[in-house]
Design an enzyme around this catalytic site. Structure first.
Site, PDB file in Angstrom:
ATOM      1  N   TYR A   1       0.800  -1.270  -0.119  1.00  0.00           N
ATOM      2  CA  TYR A   1       0.075  -0.008   0.111  1.00  0.00           C
ATOM      3  C   TYR A   1       0.913   1.196  -0.060  1.00  0.00           C
ATOM      4  CZ  TYR A   1      -4.260   2.458   1.611  1.00  0.00           C
ATOM      5  OH  TYR A   1      -5.279   3.406   1.915  1.00  0.00           O
TER       6      TYR A   1
ATOM      7  N   LYS B   1      -1.323  -1.250  -4.129  1.00  0.00           N
ATOM      8  CA  LYS B   1      -2.453  -0.253  -4.137  1.00  0.00           C
ATOM      9  C   LYS B   1      -1.721   1.055  -4.177  1.00  0.00           C
ATOM     10  CE  LYS B   1      -6.414   1.903  -1.853  1.00  0.00           C
ATOM     11  NZ  LYS B   1      -6.054   3.124  -1.407  1.00  0.00           N
TER      12      LYS B   1
ATOM     13  N   VAL C   1      -9.191   1.440  -6.484  1.00  0.00           N
ATOM     14  CA  VAL C   1      -9.655   1.400  -5.320  1.00  0.00           C
ATOM     15  C   VAL C   1     -10.205   2.643  -5.054  1.00  0.00           C
ATOM     16  CG1 VAL C   1      -9.124   0.646  -2.960  1.00  0.00           C
ATOM     17  CG2 VAL C   1      -7.852  -0.341  -4.928  1.00  0.00           C
TER      18      VAL C   1
END
EC number: 4.1.2.-
Lengths: 322, 322, 322, 322
Positions: free
Chosen positions: D137, D165, D210
């Protein structure tokens, strides 16, 4: 798009001779090459045009040369970059006198201040040269201030700003700025300073782009612009992918950071392509040499650009003759 | 301490008339007042001397005035602050010509670079004016580069730097720098740019201080320096506590940040004390007015400094006559 | 100084066995050594006590051990460091249950917020454990928020905060905080987290210090504190100079940054001095080895601290037995 | 695109009751609504899923609820966000036990370190739960570390990372990452965390998105994804423009910053739309109220979303009953 300015407006990289004088023949070749490729303007004395490195005399020399070479074929934007208002105004007046089509100024830097002073700065510059279109240059990585969208649109509606060159690398803000500008009746011409995500800026609705990489390869950026205007997004994407691959010339450089790597790579590529005579850099930056030049040459070859000179020739191009 | 330079060397604040011209009578009063108080030097065109706001012509005017007023009584340091090497060298040559005792330069700013370029920057400046003592001005809040101690000492040993003005607000680094400098034979004169923790810098072994607040009240800083030289730490602390209380003139200001609050408060205090005729500020900064002036006046009174003018008189001092 | 807490309160470094379990015998030796040296408290689970690296189970183990070892001889401060309020409150309740004398909490981190939320954060923690003295831990380098002095004094006056551990490296703010706190009637106990400029913090009027380096050499910090209380500034300075020299153990480390260099050097020094069995570090940090251990050993020798083990023995101390 | 994971994977916002308990009926409605809209996964305990605010018990409750509600219809990503490796590993093991399809971890934060430790951090997490796909992330605004592309691709090739992400807001780096990943054989699934420039990320070649805003309106993001897969860039742009307009719910908020404004606006919109029962926020964040709720309602109406409740009802929804 009935804007006075739009499209691809490359920030012209400034060629130097081995002994760090302005290299006029190379400058002429490079600017002509970009105009021949179809660019819509030339931006001289931008960050990559080494404005911060140039004395006032050198700045005047560069502006005169650029305007002389361009010779009215496209508009000439002139960077009036300095620490605070009164110094910028001096540059602005000179740019007007020399025939600039538009000027470009950043927020104040060095001294610390607040946003009220930033806004007053732009208003005072405009008051000093009210007839000359003024672009705000949003480049927080250099001036450590991000220009807020609402201030920019307000300055547009008030006739202070003609447009914005956005080099903030903040694509979210840029999209909101485009939208706010449209809602306000499009007072501002919005140009992205991006090189590898110009497609995204076009998706957002940019009025043009100011890619330093267009010094090396302008035709792809022109094709991208034309495809955008026709709504041919597939071609926009294809051209952008090519330019992202070419932009690797700046990231293969090792042991050098910032301007020395970025503009150093542009100059080195231009020397390898035979457009510039040397890849000399301004004090205190050293020119790229040795393996860094070889790495850049390899990227150019991968991208199908034909080399006019060897890496060794380019590395030796900055040797000052006795 | 057989250093050529040492002690209290205030960065002279530059007074302006209401219409933003250099106010020579006020400048004369202010510099004479500091020299009479016993300061060991005057630093003109520092950050608080509004170097970043002054055109080249104004810079020349300020240097000429400062050197003329000081008239050899103490050394005159001249700030040669600009974006990159060649621009700084121009200022350095002019400072030499005008009679500066020493010059002060920061790391390059605006363009991005690495530490190799910072070091080369100082070496090139020294090569251009080899006879003029060169001080490095470590002020990351303005130039976004922290000068590393090992580089500074190396440049001292190589005869490039005569000293450092440390405005980094990093007292830990400063103490290590003092220690490294001592181990290397004290090639550098180390001056702190602090105002309210000068006592700590003296504990660390500083060779002097460059406090902007000394424009408002120089005698306390001179007493602090003398106490330090005698090892009278109790007096050092007492004087520092007084100056910390006085420095509140900068933190009582509301709605203004950075230079506008800090130098704005100094100018306002000097106007209230009758040293400056106005508290005018350079473009794009607005002068302090109204309640901010009253707040500053209240601090001055609390600190026992007698006001020569009312807050209202000072607020009205910047009104340009028709 | 009738404060409940004051003086030298070292943040206890946490020793690990080679296989990264809590090393109780080493912890016992180290804490006893500091108490024998005369420290006024022990702060466990601070940043250098590896609070961020420790699971909740490990945190409980460390708190239990520290309180058990200290055995009421001095107060035990417990760091309750976690991202947001509810997580901190869980740690705070556990610390109370285990017998902490006081707890220490930072501003929230990870999620972005404003100062209103920071203030509410401290108020909610205090509401959850109203009987336990709460210290604010001002450490912007870790949490990216600087606690404003006016908020801290307000929380002191409201009975929310008992004090502040200032690791902000902003000595100017600290001096103003001390002054504001005195004017407010001294509601807060103000501790500096500095190591090499504690003398400056004492000049400013600190109520004590929390130096990580006191794990390695507590007696000098205790002497400095006692000299400060007697107004013997010459001795304060002498002791501080010694500790600045010793702090070089953290700056001679090469190729490692931050916690790995700082706490890594403390653990390595403690292993060389025979206080810790290993210089093992928590995941994902590697223990210092080879030349870094030798460099630290050289600094210890220069400072006159007798080594109990060779650098090679320490480098091998973290090898996990089969 | 034969990736295991792809498409629209919203980070589920966590509804709270007025007294700050997990609101299971609202959570059920919200997740079902997103799955019905055609999303390709649900990411629970992301930054906007208030992971940093949730105690371990609350985290377990949220994971259990999410997995139970999703009931195998799409993959469930679980955020394992904590300061350092061993704490993250505990969360990872729990996520595996509870049935997570994949886990998501940031670089370490709070303690300072270097890139070697960041890489070792991800390797240690993977070693602890080798069977569970691990996503890095990249969220420098929260953890103050930007994950370098070459490290990410190396961890992909080594089987440590299944994907990334990207919430770095650095679209230039993202484009180079996509390119490097493709050259390496596409070891990583690359998801953008953008909301208003998803079109640009798709132009760059992202494997999915996302977007927190998909909690409010998932169907447009699903249409954008489908248009992207068909090369229908005109529709991609149209849907993105709609979502940029809707994202204004976060920028109309006044007097609140960061999480409180962003997630606060999402929760308020969901409450106005009748999906959430309240717009309650976790400690120490206050729920949006009054004019802020009205401003959000106005944006929703402008975007054609039908309100199920009045602003006043939403403002009163967080009042705890006696």
């Amino acid at each position: 798009m009935a804007q006075q300015f739009h499209g691809v407006i490359p920030p012209a990289v400034t060629p130097l001779t081995a002994d760090q004088e302005l290299d006029l023949p190379s400058f002429t070749r490079s600017i002509n090459r970009m105009i021949d490729a179809g660019v819509n303007g030339i931006f001289t004395l931008g960050s990559s045009g080494e404005v911060a490195f140039s004395t006032d005399a050198r700045r005047e020399e560069i502006i005169r040369a650029a305007i002389d070479i361009v010779d009215g074929r496209v508009p000439v934007f002139v960077g009036c970059i300095d620490t605070e208002t009164n110094r910028v105004i001096e540059h602005a007046r000179q740019a007007r006198e020399l025939g600039a089509s538009a000027i470009v100024a950043t927020a104040p830097f060095y001294a610390l201040g607040g946003m009220a002073e930033v806004e007053r700065h732009f208003r005072l510059i405009h008051e000093a040269v009210p007839d000359l279109p003024l672009f705000a240059y949003d480049i927080p990585v250099c001036v450590h201030t991000k220009l807020p969208g609402d201030m920019l649109v307000r300055l547009g509606l008030d006739g202070v700003l003609a447009g914005v060159k956005d080099s903030s690398n903040d694509d979210v803000s840029f999209r909101f700025l485009v939208d706010d500008n449209n809602k306000a009746g499009h007072p501002l011409t919005l140009l992205t300073g991006q090189e590898v995500v110009v497609d995204g800026a076009y998706m957002a609705g940019a009025d043009g782009s100011v890619p330093g990489l267009a010094n090396v390869e302008a035709t792809a950026y022109v094709r991208m612009w034309n495809a955008y205007r026709k709504g041919d997004w597939g071609s926009v994407r294809t051209e952008q992918d090519k330019m992202a691959a070419l932009m690797r010339i700046t990231s293969v450089v090792q042991g050098v950071q910032g301007f020395g790597a970025g503009v150093g790579a542009f100059k080195t590529a231009l020397a390898l392509l035979g457009v510039f005579d040397t890849n000399q850099m301004p004090n205190p930056v050293a020119p790229l040499a040795g393996e860094n030049v070889e790495r850049i040459a390899a990227v150019l070859k991968d991208c199908g650009l034909p080399l006019a000179r060897t890496p060794l020739e380019v590395s030796e191009s900055t040797a000052v003759k006795g």
